[in-house]
Design a protein around this motif. Structure first.
Motif, short mmCIF file in Angstrom:
data_model
loop_
_atom_site.label_atom_id
_atom_site.label_comp_id
_atom_site.label_asym_id
_atom_site.label_seq_id
_atom_site.Cartn_x
_atom_site.Cartn_y
_atom_site.Cartn_z
N PHE B 54 -8.60 16.62 -47.12
CA PHE B 54 -8.70 16.24 -48.53
C PHE B 54 -8.13 14.85 -48.76
N LEU B 55 -6.99 14.57 -48.11
CA LEU B 55 -6.39 13.25 -48.27
C LEU B 55 -7.34 12.16 -47.79
N TYR B 56 -7.90 12.35 -46.60
CA TYR B 56 -8.80 11.34 -46.04
C TYR B 56 -10.06 11.17 -46.88
N LEU B 57 -10.67 12.31 -47.22
CA LEU B 57 -11.94 12.22 -47.95
C LEU B 57 -11.74 11.63 -49.34
N LEU B 58 -10.65 12.03 -50.02
CA LEU B 58 -10.39 11.48 -51.35
C LEU B 58 -10.07 9.99 -51.24
N GLY B 59 -9.17 9.67 -50.31
CA GLY B 59 -8.73 8.28 -50.16
C GLY B 59 -9.89 7.37 -49.83
N LEU B 60 -10.66 7.75 -48.81
CA LEU B 60 -11.76 6.89 -48.37
C LEU B 60 -12.91 6.91 -49.37
N GLY B 61 -13.13 8.08 -49.97
CA GLY B 61 -14.24 8.21 -50.92
C GLY B 61 -14.02 7.38 -52.17
N PHE B 62 -12.81 7.48 -52.76
CA PHE B 62 -12.55 6.77 -54.00
C PHE B 62 -12.11 5.34 -53.76
N GLY B 63 -11.70 5.04 -52.54
CA GLY B 63 -11.21 3.69 -52.25
C GLY B 63 -12.27 2.86 -51.55
N GLY B 65 -14.80 3.63 -49.89
CA GLY B 65 -16.19 4.04 -50.09
C GLY B 65 -16.83 3.34 -51.27
N VAL B 66 -16.06 3.24 -52.38
CA VAL B 66 -16.59 2.60 -53.59
C VAL B 66 -16.98 1.16 -53.28
N LEU B 67 -16.08 0.48 -52.55
CA LEU B 67 -16.29 -0.91 -52.20
C LEU B 67 -17.54 -1.08 -51.33
N VAL B 68 -17.63 -0.24 -50.30
CA VAL B 68 -18.74 -0.35 -49.35
C VAL B 68 -20.06 -0.02 -50.04
N ASP B 69 -20.03 1.00 -50.90
CA ASP B 69 -21.27 1.45 -51.51
C ASP B 69 -21.78 0.50 -52.59
N GLN B 70 -20.93 -0.48 -52.99
CA GLN B 70 -21.43 -1.51 -53.90
C GLN B 70 -22.52 -2.32 -53.22
N GLY B 71 -22.46 -2.39 -51.88
CA GLY B 71 -23.57 -2.95 -51.11
C GLY B 71 -24.62 -1.87 -50.98
N GLU B 72 -25.01 -1.59 -49.76
CA GLU B 72 -26.03 -0.54 -49.61
C GLU B 72 -25.53 0.60 -48.74
N GLY B 73 -24.21 0.82 -48.74
CA GLY B 73 -23.65 1.83 -47.85
C GLY B 73 -23.74 1.32 -46.43
N GLU B 75 -25.83 1.91 -42.73
CA GLU B 75 -26.99 2.54 -42.09
C GLU B 75 -27.79 3.35 -43.10
N GLY B 76 -27.77 2.90 -44.34
CA GLY B 76 -28.59 3.54 -45.36
C GLY B 76 -28.01 4.81 -45.95
N VAL B 77 -26.75 5.15 -45.57
CA VAL B 77 -26.13 6.33 -46.19
C VAL B 77 -24.83 5.91 -46.86
N PRO B 78 -24.37 6.70 -47.85
CA PRO B 78 -23.10 6.37 -48.50
C PRO B 78 -21.97 6.33 -47.47
N TYR B 79 -20.93 5.54 -47.75
CA TYR B 79 -19.86 5.35 -46.78
C TYR B 79 -19.23 6.68 -46.35
#
Lengths: 308, 279
Positions: B54-63, B65-73, B75-79
């Motif tokens: 939960f810590l990893y997924l929340l941290g990377l997802g909300f942190g 991940g948001v930054l990376v997904d502002q591009g195109e994720g 390999e074509g998938v969300p971070y």
């Protein structure tokens, strides 16, 4: 002797240039209590490990329960109860679980091992410690648990390496009492010890081992008869004067040993020897007459004391 | 000597230990011992097992991940989808390494597990194998928590999550047996045991295309990924989880690499155990 359960000829173990066990021969009969008596480092534990088939011999032959120890380790250990010098209990497990996991290593069914563990808990007088963690037990309790663990597979032969080393006198007697019961049942006991009283208590027959070789063999009584006198007179003149006094004791008793702290006079009648000492005008600070023990046998054979 | 009728003998000569059975099942009894030992630390296991996904997924997802997904994720998938399979595998690697570092070293030095087993018909090879099997028993729930979290976060379907399990186990086996082969040769702990975590596991996690594709690294650093079991397992994980493109040859290479490391580690471990336990 009936077909021996353990038989060694020229048994040798070398570690590189060091020879720990140097060509020893012995036979142990079924139901016998057999001892290896010797100081630390004499090669007793190495011999025990070879019998347990956990150490490969370098030379000679060794048959345990009719099997070659170098080639049938698992089959041999399935029939042995081994009590190693350092207990080797799983200190993070509970007392009862130590018995259980170990029993499973012998391929015995779960239900049997469970019932057997409970039985042995009573034998080891550890009933009230059943669910205690092992690291909280006293030395004597741990030792009894180790013996109970060794019995889990109903062994034909028990190997006990220094069974009471490090225990207080009371704990030693409790332990000896448990071992006597096994002896009465006809279990073959093989014991190493550097305590002569333990050897006298437990062993029908023993070999005295020193620097990897056997220097004498027999029952405790016969060894004492052969290598010592009936009684021993111990006299102390004070550490500075022992040597000078020893020079004036010539001819008293059969033999004398000068130790750093005292002089031993071997005689069949210790009181008479003491009288002879005082008649020569010598006045020992303390004097003690006692029966000969295996300690004296060892001193005679090797010129050294067992516990150094 | 005849005993009185009321006397219950300590030794029952009708019961005979079954060394044939031990020859087949000795390793399983080692596992049983390990599982019993787990009881004393089951609460910490649950806490880290449930907490860290939960810590990893929340941290990377909300942190990140948001930054990376502002591009195109990636390999074509969300971070989060990209990173999740690698996180699962990193967990498998960590547990496999830990259990075989302190478990193996301790088994020789602290808990006496192996020395005591040596007094039974169980062979040194069976101890090594049992220890690996016991490691897998520990890895299963740790991965299980992670995979359930992936489903709850909507990152994976239950079926795809389940398909990650065998890959994780293969990775744990590869890392576990390699670590075991080395740790079993160590007689004293002068701090070198913690090197595995600091200088092997952590760097491997950073250079195995865990948080970013391996191709992002300059060419001369990429070979670290190629020899890293984690990279091979993470690639397999991605293929399973979001159908990342992978040729049949690469499937074979990834699986073959992990299997080879596991096999070589196992052979070496058995050899070291044998040598060390023959006194």
């Amino acid at each position: 002797m009936a077909q021996p359960v353990i038989s060694a000829r020229g048994l040798t173990k070398r570690y590189g240039a060091f020879t720990a066990v140097d060509g020893i021969d012995f036979d142990i009969a079924p139901g016998e209590s057999f001892g290896f008596l010797g100081p630390n480092g004499a090669g007793k534990s190495t011999t025990m490990r070879m019998i347990a088939a956990t150490s490969t011999r370098t030379d000679g032959t060794l048959s345990v329960l009719g099997l070659d120890a170098n080639h049938h380790g698992p089959e041999i250990r399935a029939q042995l109860g081994i009590v190693p010098q350092g207990d080797m209990l799983d200190e993070e497990l509970r007392v009862i679980d130590n018995l259980y996991v170990y029993g499973r290593y012998f391929g015995l069914p779960r239900a049997y091992v469970k019932a057997r563990s409970e039985e042995l808990l009573d034998f080891a007088q550890l009933r009230e410690k059943r669910t205690a963690r092992v690291d909280g037990l006293s030395g004597g309790m741990k030792r009894r648990l180790t013996i109970a663990r060794g019995l889990i597979n109903n062994p034909k032969v028990m190997l006990l390496d220094e069974p009471t080393t490090g225990l207080d006198p009371q704990a030693r007697h409790v332990l000896w009492d448990r071992l006597f019961r096994l002896k009465e049942e006809g279990v073959t006991l093989v014991v190493t010890t550097h305590f002569m009283d333990e050897a006298e208590q437990l062993c029908d027959r023993l070999v005295v081992i020193d620097k990897g070789t056997i220097v004498a063999e027999g029952s405790p009584q016969s060894l004492i008869r052969e290598y010592s006198t009936r009684e021993v007179l111990e006299v102390r003149f004070g550490s500075a004067r022992n040597e000078a006094a020893a020079g004036r004791l010539e001819g008293i008793g059969e033999r004398q040993e000068l130790l750093p702290d005292r002089v031993l006079i071997y005689a069949d009648n210790g009181e008479q020897a003491l009288q002879a000492v005082t008649e020569r005008g010598l006045e020992p600070v303390t004097s003690l007459v006692r029966r000969s023990s295996l300690e004296d046998v060892f001193l005679r054979l090797t010129g050294r004391s067992l516990i150094e | 000597m005849t005993a009185p009728a009321t006397y219950k003998a300590v030794i029952d000569h009708t019961v005979v230990a079954d060394h044939q059975k031990v020859r087949r099942w000795g390793w399983a009894h080692v596992v049983e011992h390990m599982v019993l030992r787990m009881r004393s630390y089951v609460s910490t296991m649950l806490l880290t097992g449930i907490g860290s996904p939960f810590l990893y997924l929340l941290g990377l997802g909300f942190g990140l991940g948001v930054l990376v997904d502002q591009g195109e994720g990636i390999e074509g998938v969300p971070y989060l989808t990209f990173v999740a399979p690698a996180l699962v595998m990193a967990t498998a690697m960590q547990v496999g390494a830990q259990e075989n570092t302190y478990g193996v070293f301790g088994g020789f030095k602290w808990t006496n597990m192996f020395n005591a087993m040596r007094l039974s018909p169980v062979s040194p090879g069976q101890m090594a194998m049992g220890m690996q099997a016991g490691t897998l028993v520990r890895v299963v729930p740790m991965l299980g928590f992670y995979l359930v979290a992936l489903v709850l976060f909507g990152i994976a379907t239950p079926l795809r999550a389940l398909a990650m399990l065998p890959i994780g186990l293969l990775l744990a086996l590869a890392v576990g047996s390699a670590v075991m082969a080395w740790v079993a040769t160590q007689k004293d702990d002068r701090g070198q045991l913690s090197f595995i975590e600091r200088f092997v596991i952590v760097p491997l996690t950073l250079f195995s295309g865990t948080y970013f594709p391996l191709e992002t690294l300059p060419g001369y650093l990429q070979p670290i990924g190629w020899i890293s079991p984690l990279w091979h397992a993470a690639e397999l994980g991605r293929a399973v989880m979001y159908d990342m493109a992978m040729s049949p040859l690469m499937w074979l290479v990834h699986i073959g690499f992990l299997a080879s490391v596991a096999a070589i580690g196992a052979v070496l471990s058995v050899r070291v155990f044998r040598r060390r336990l023959d006194g």
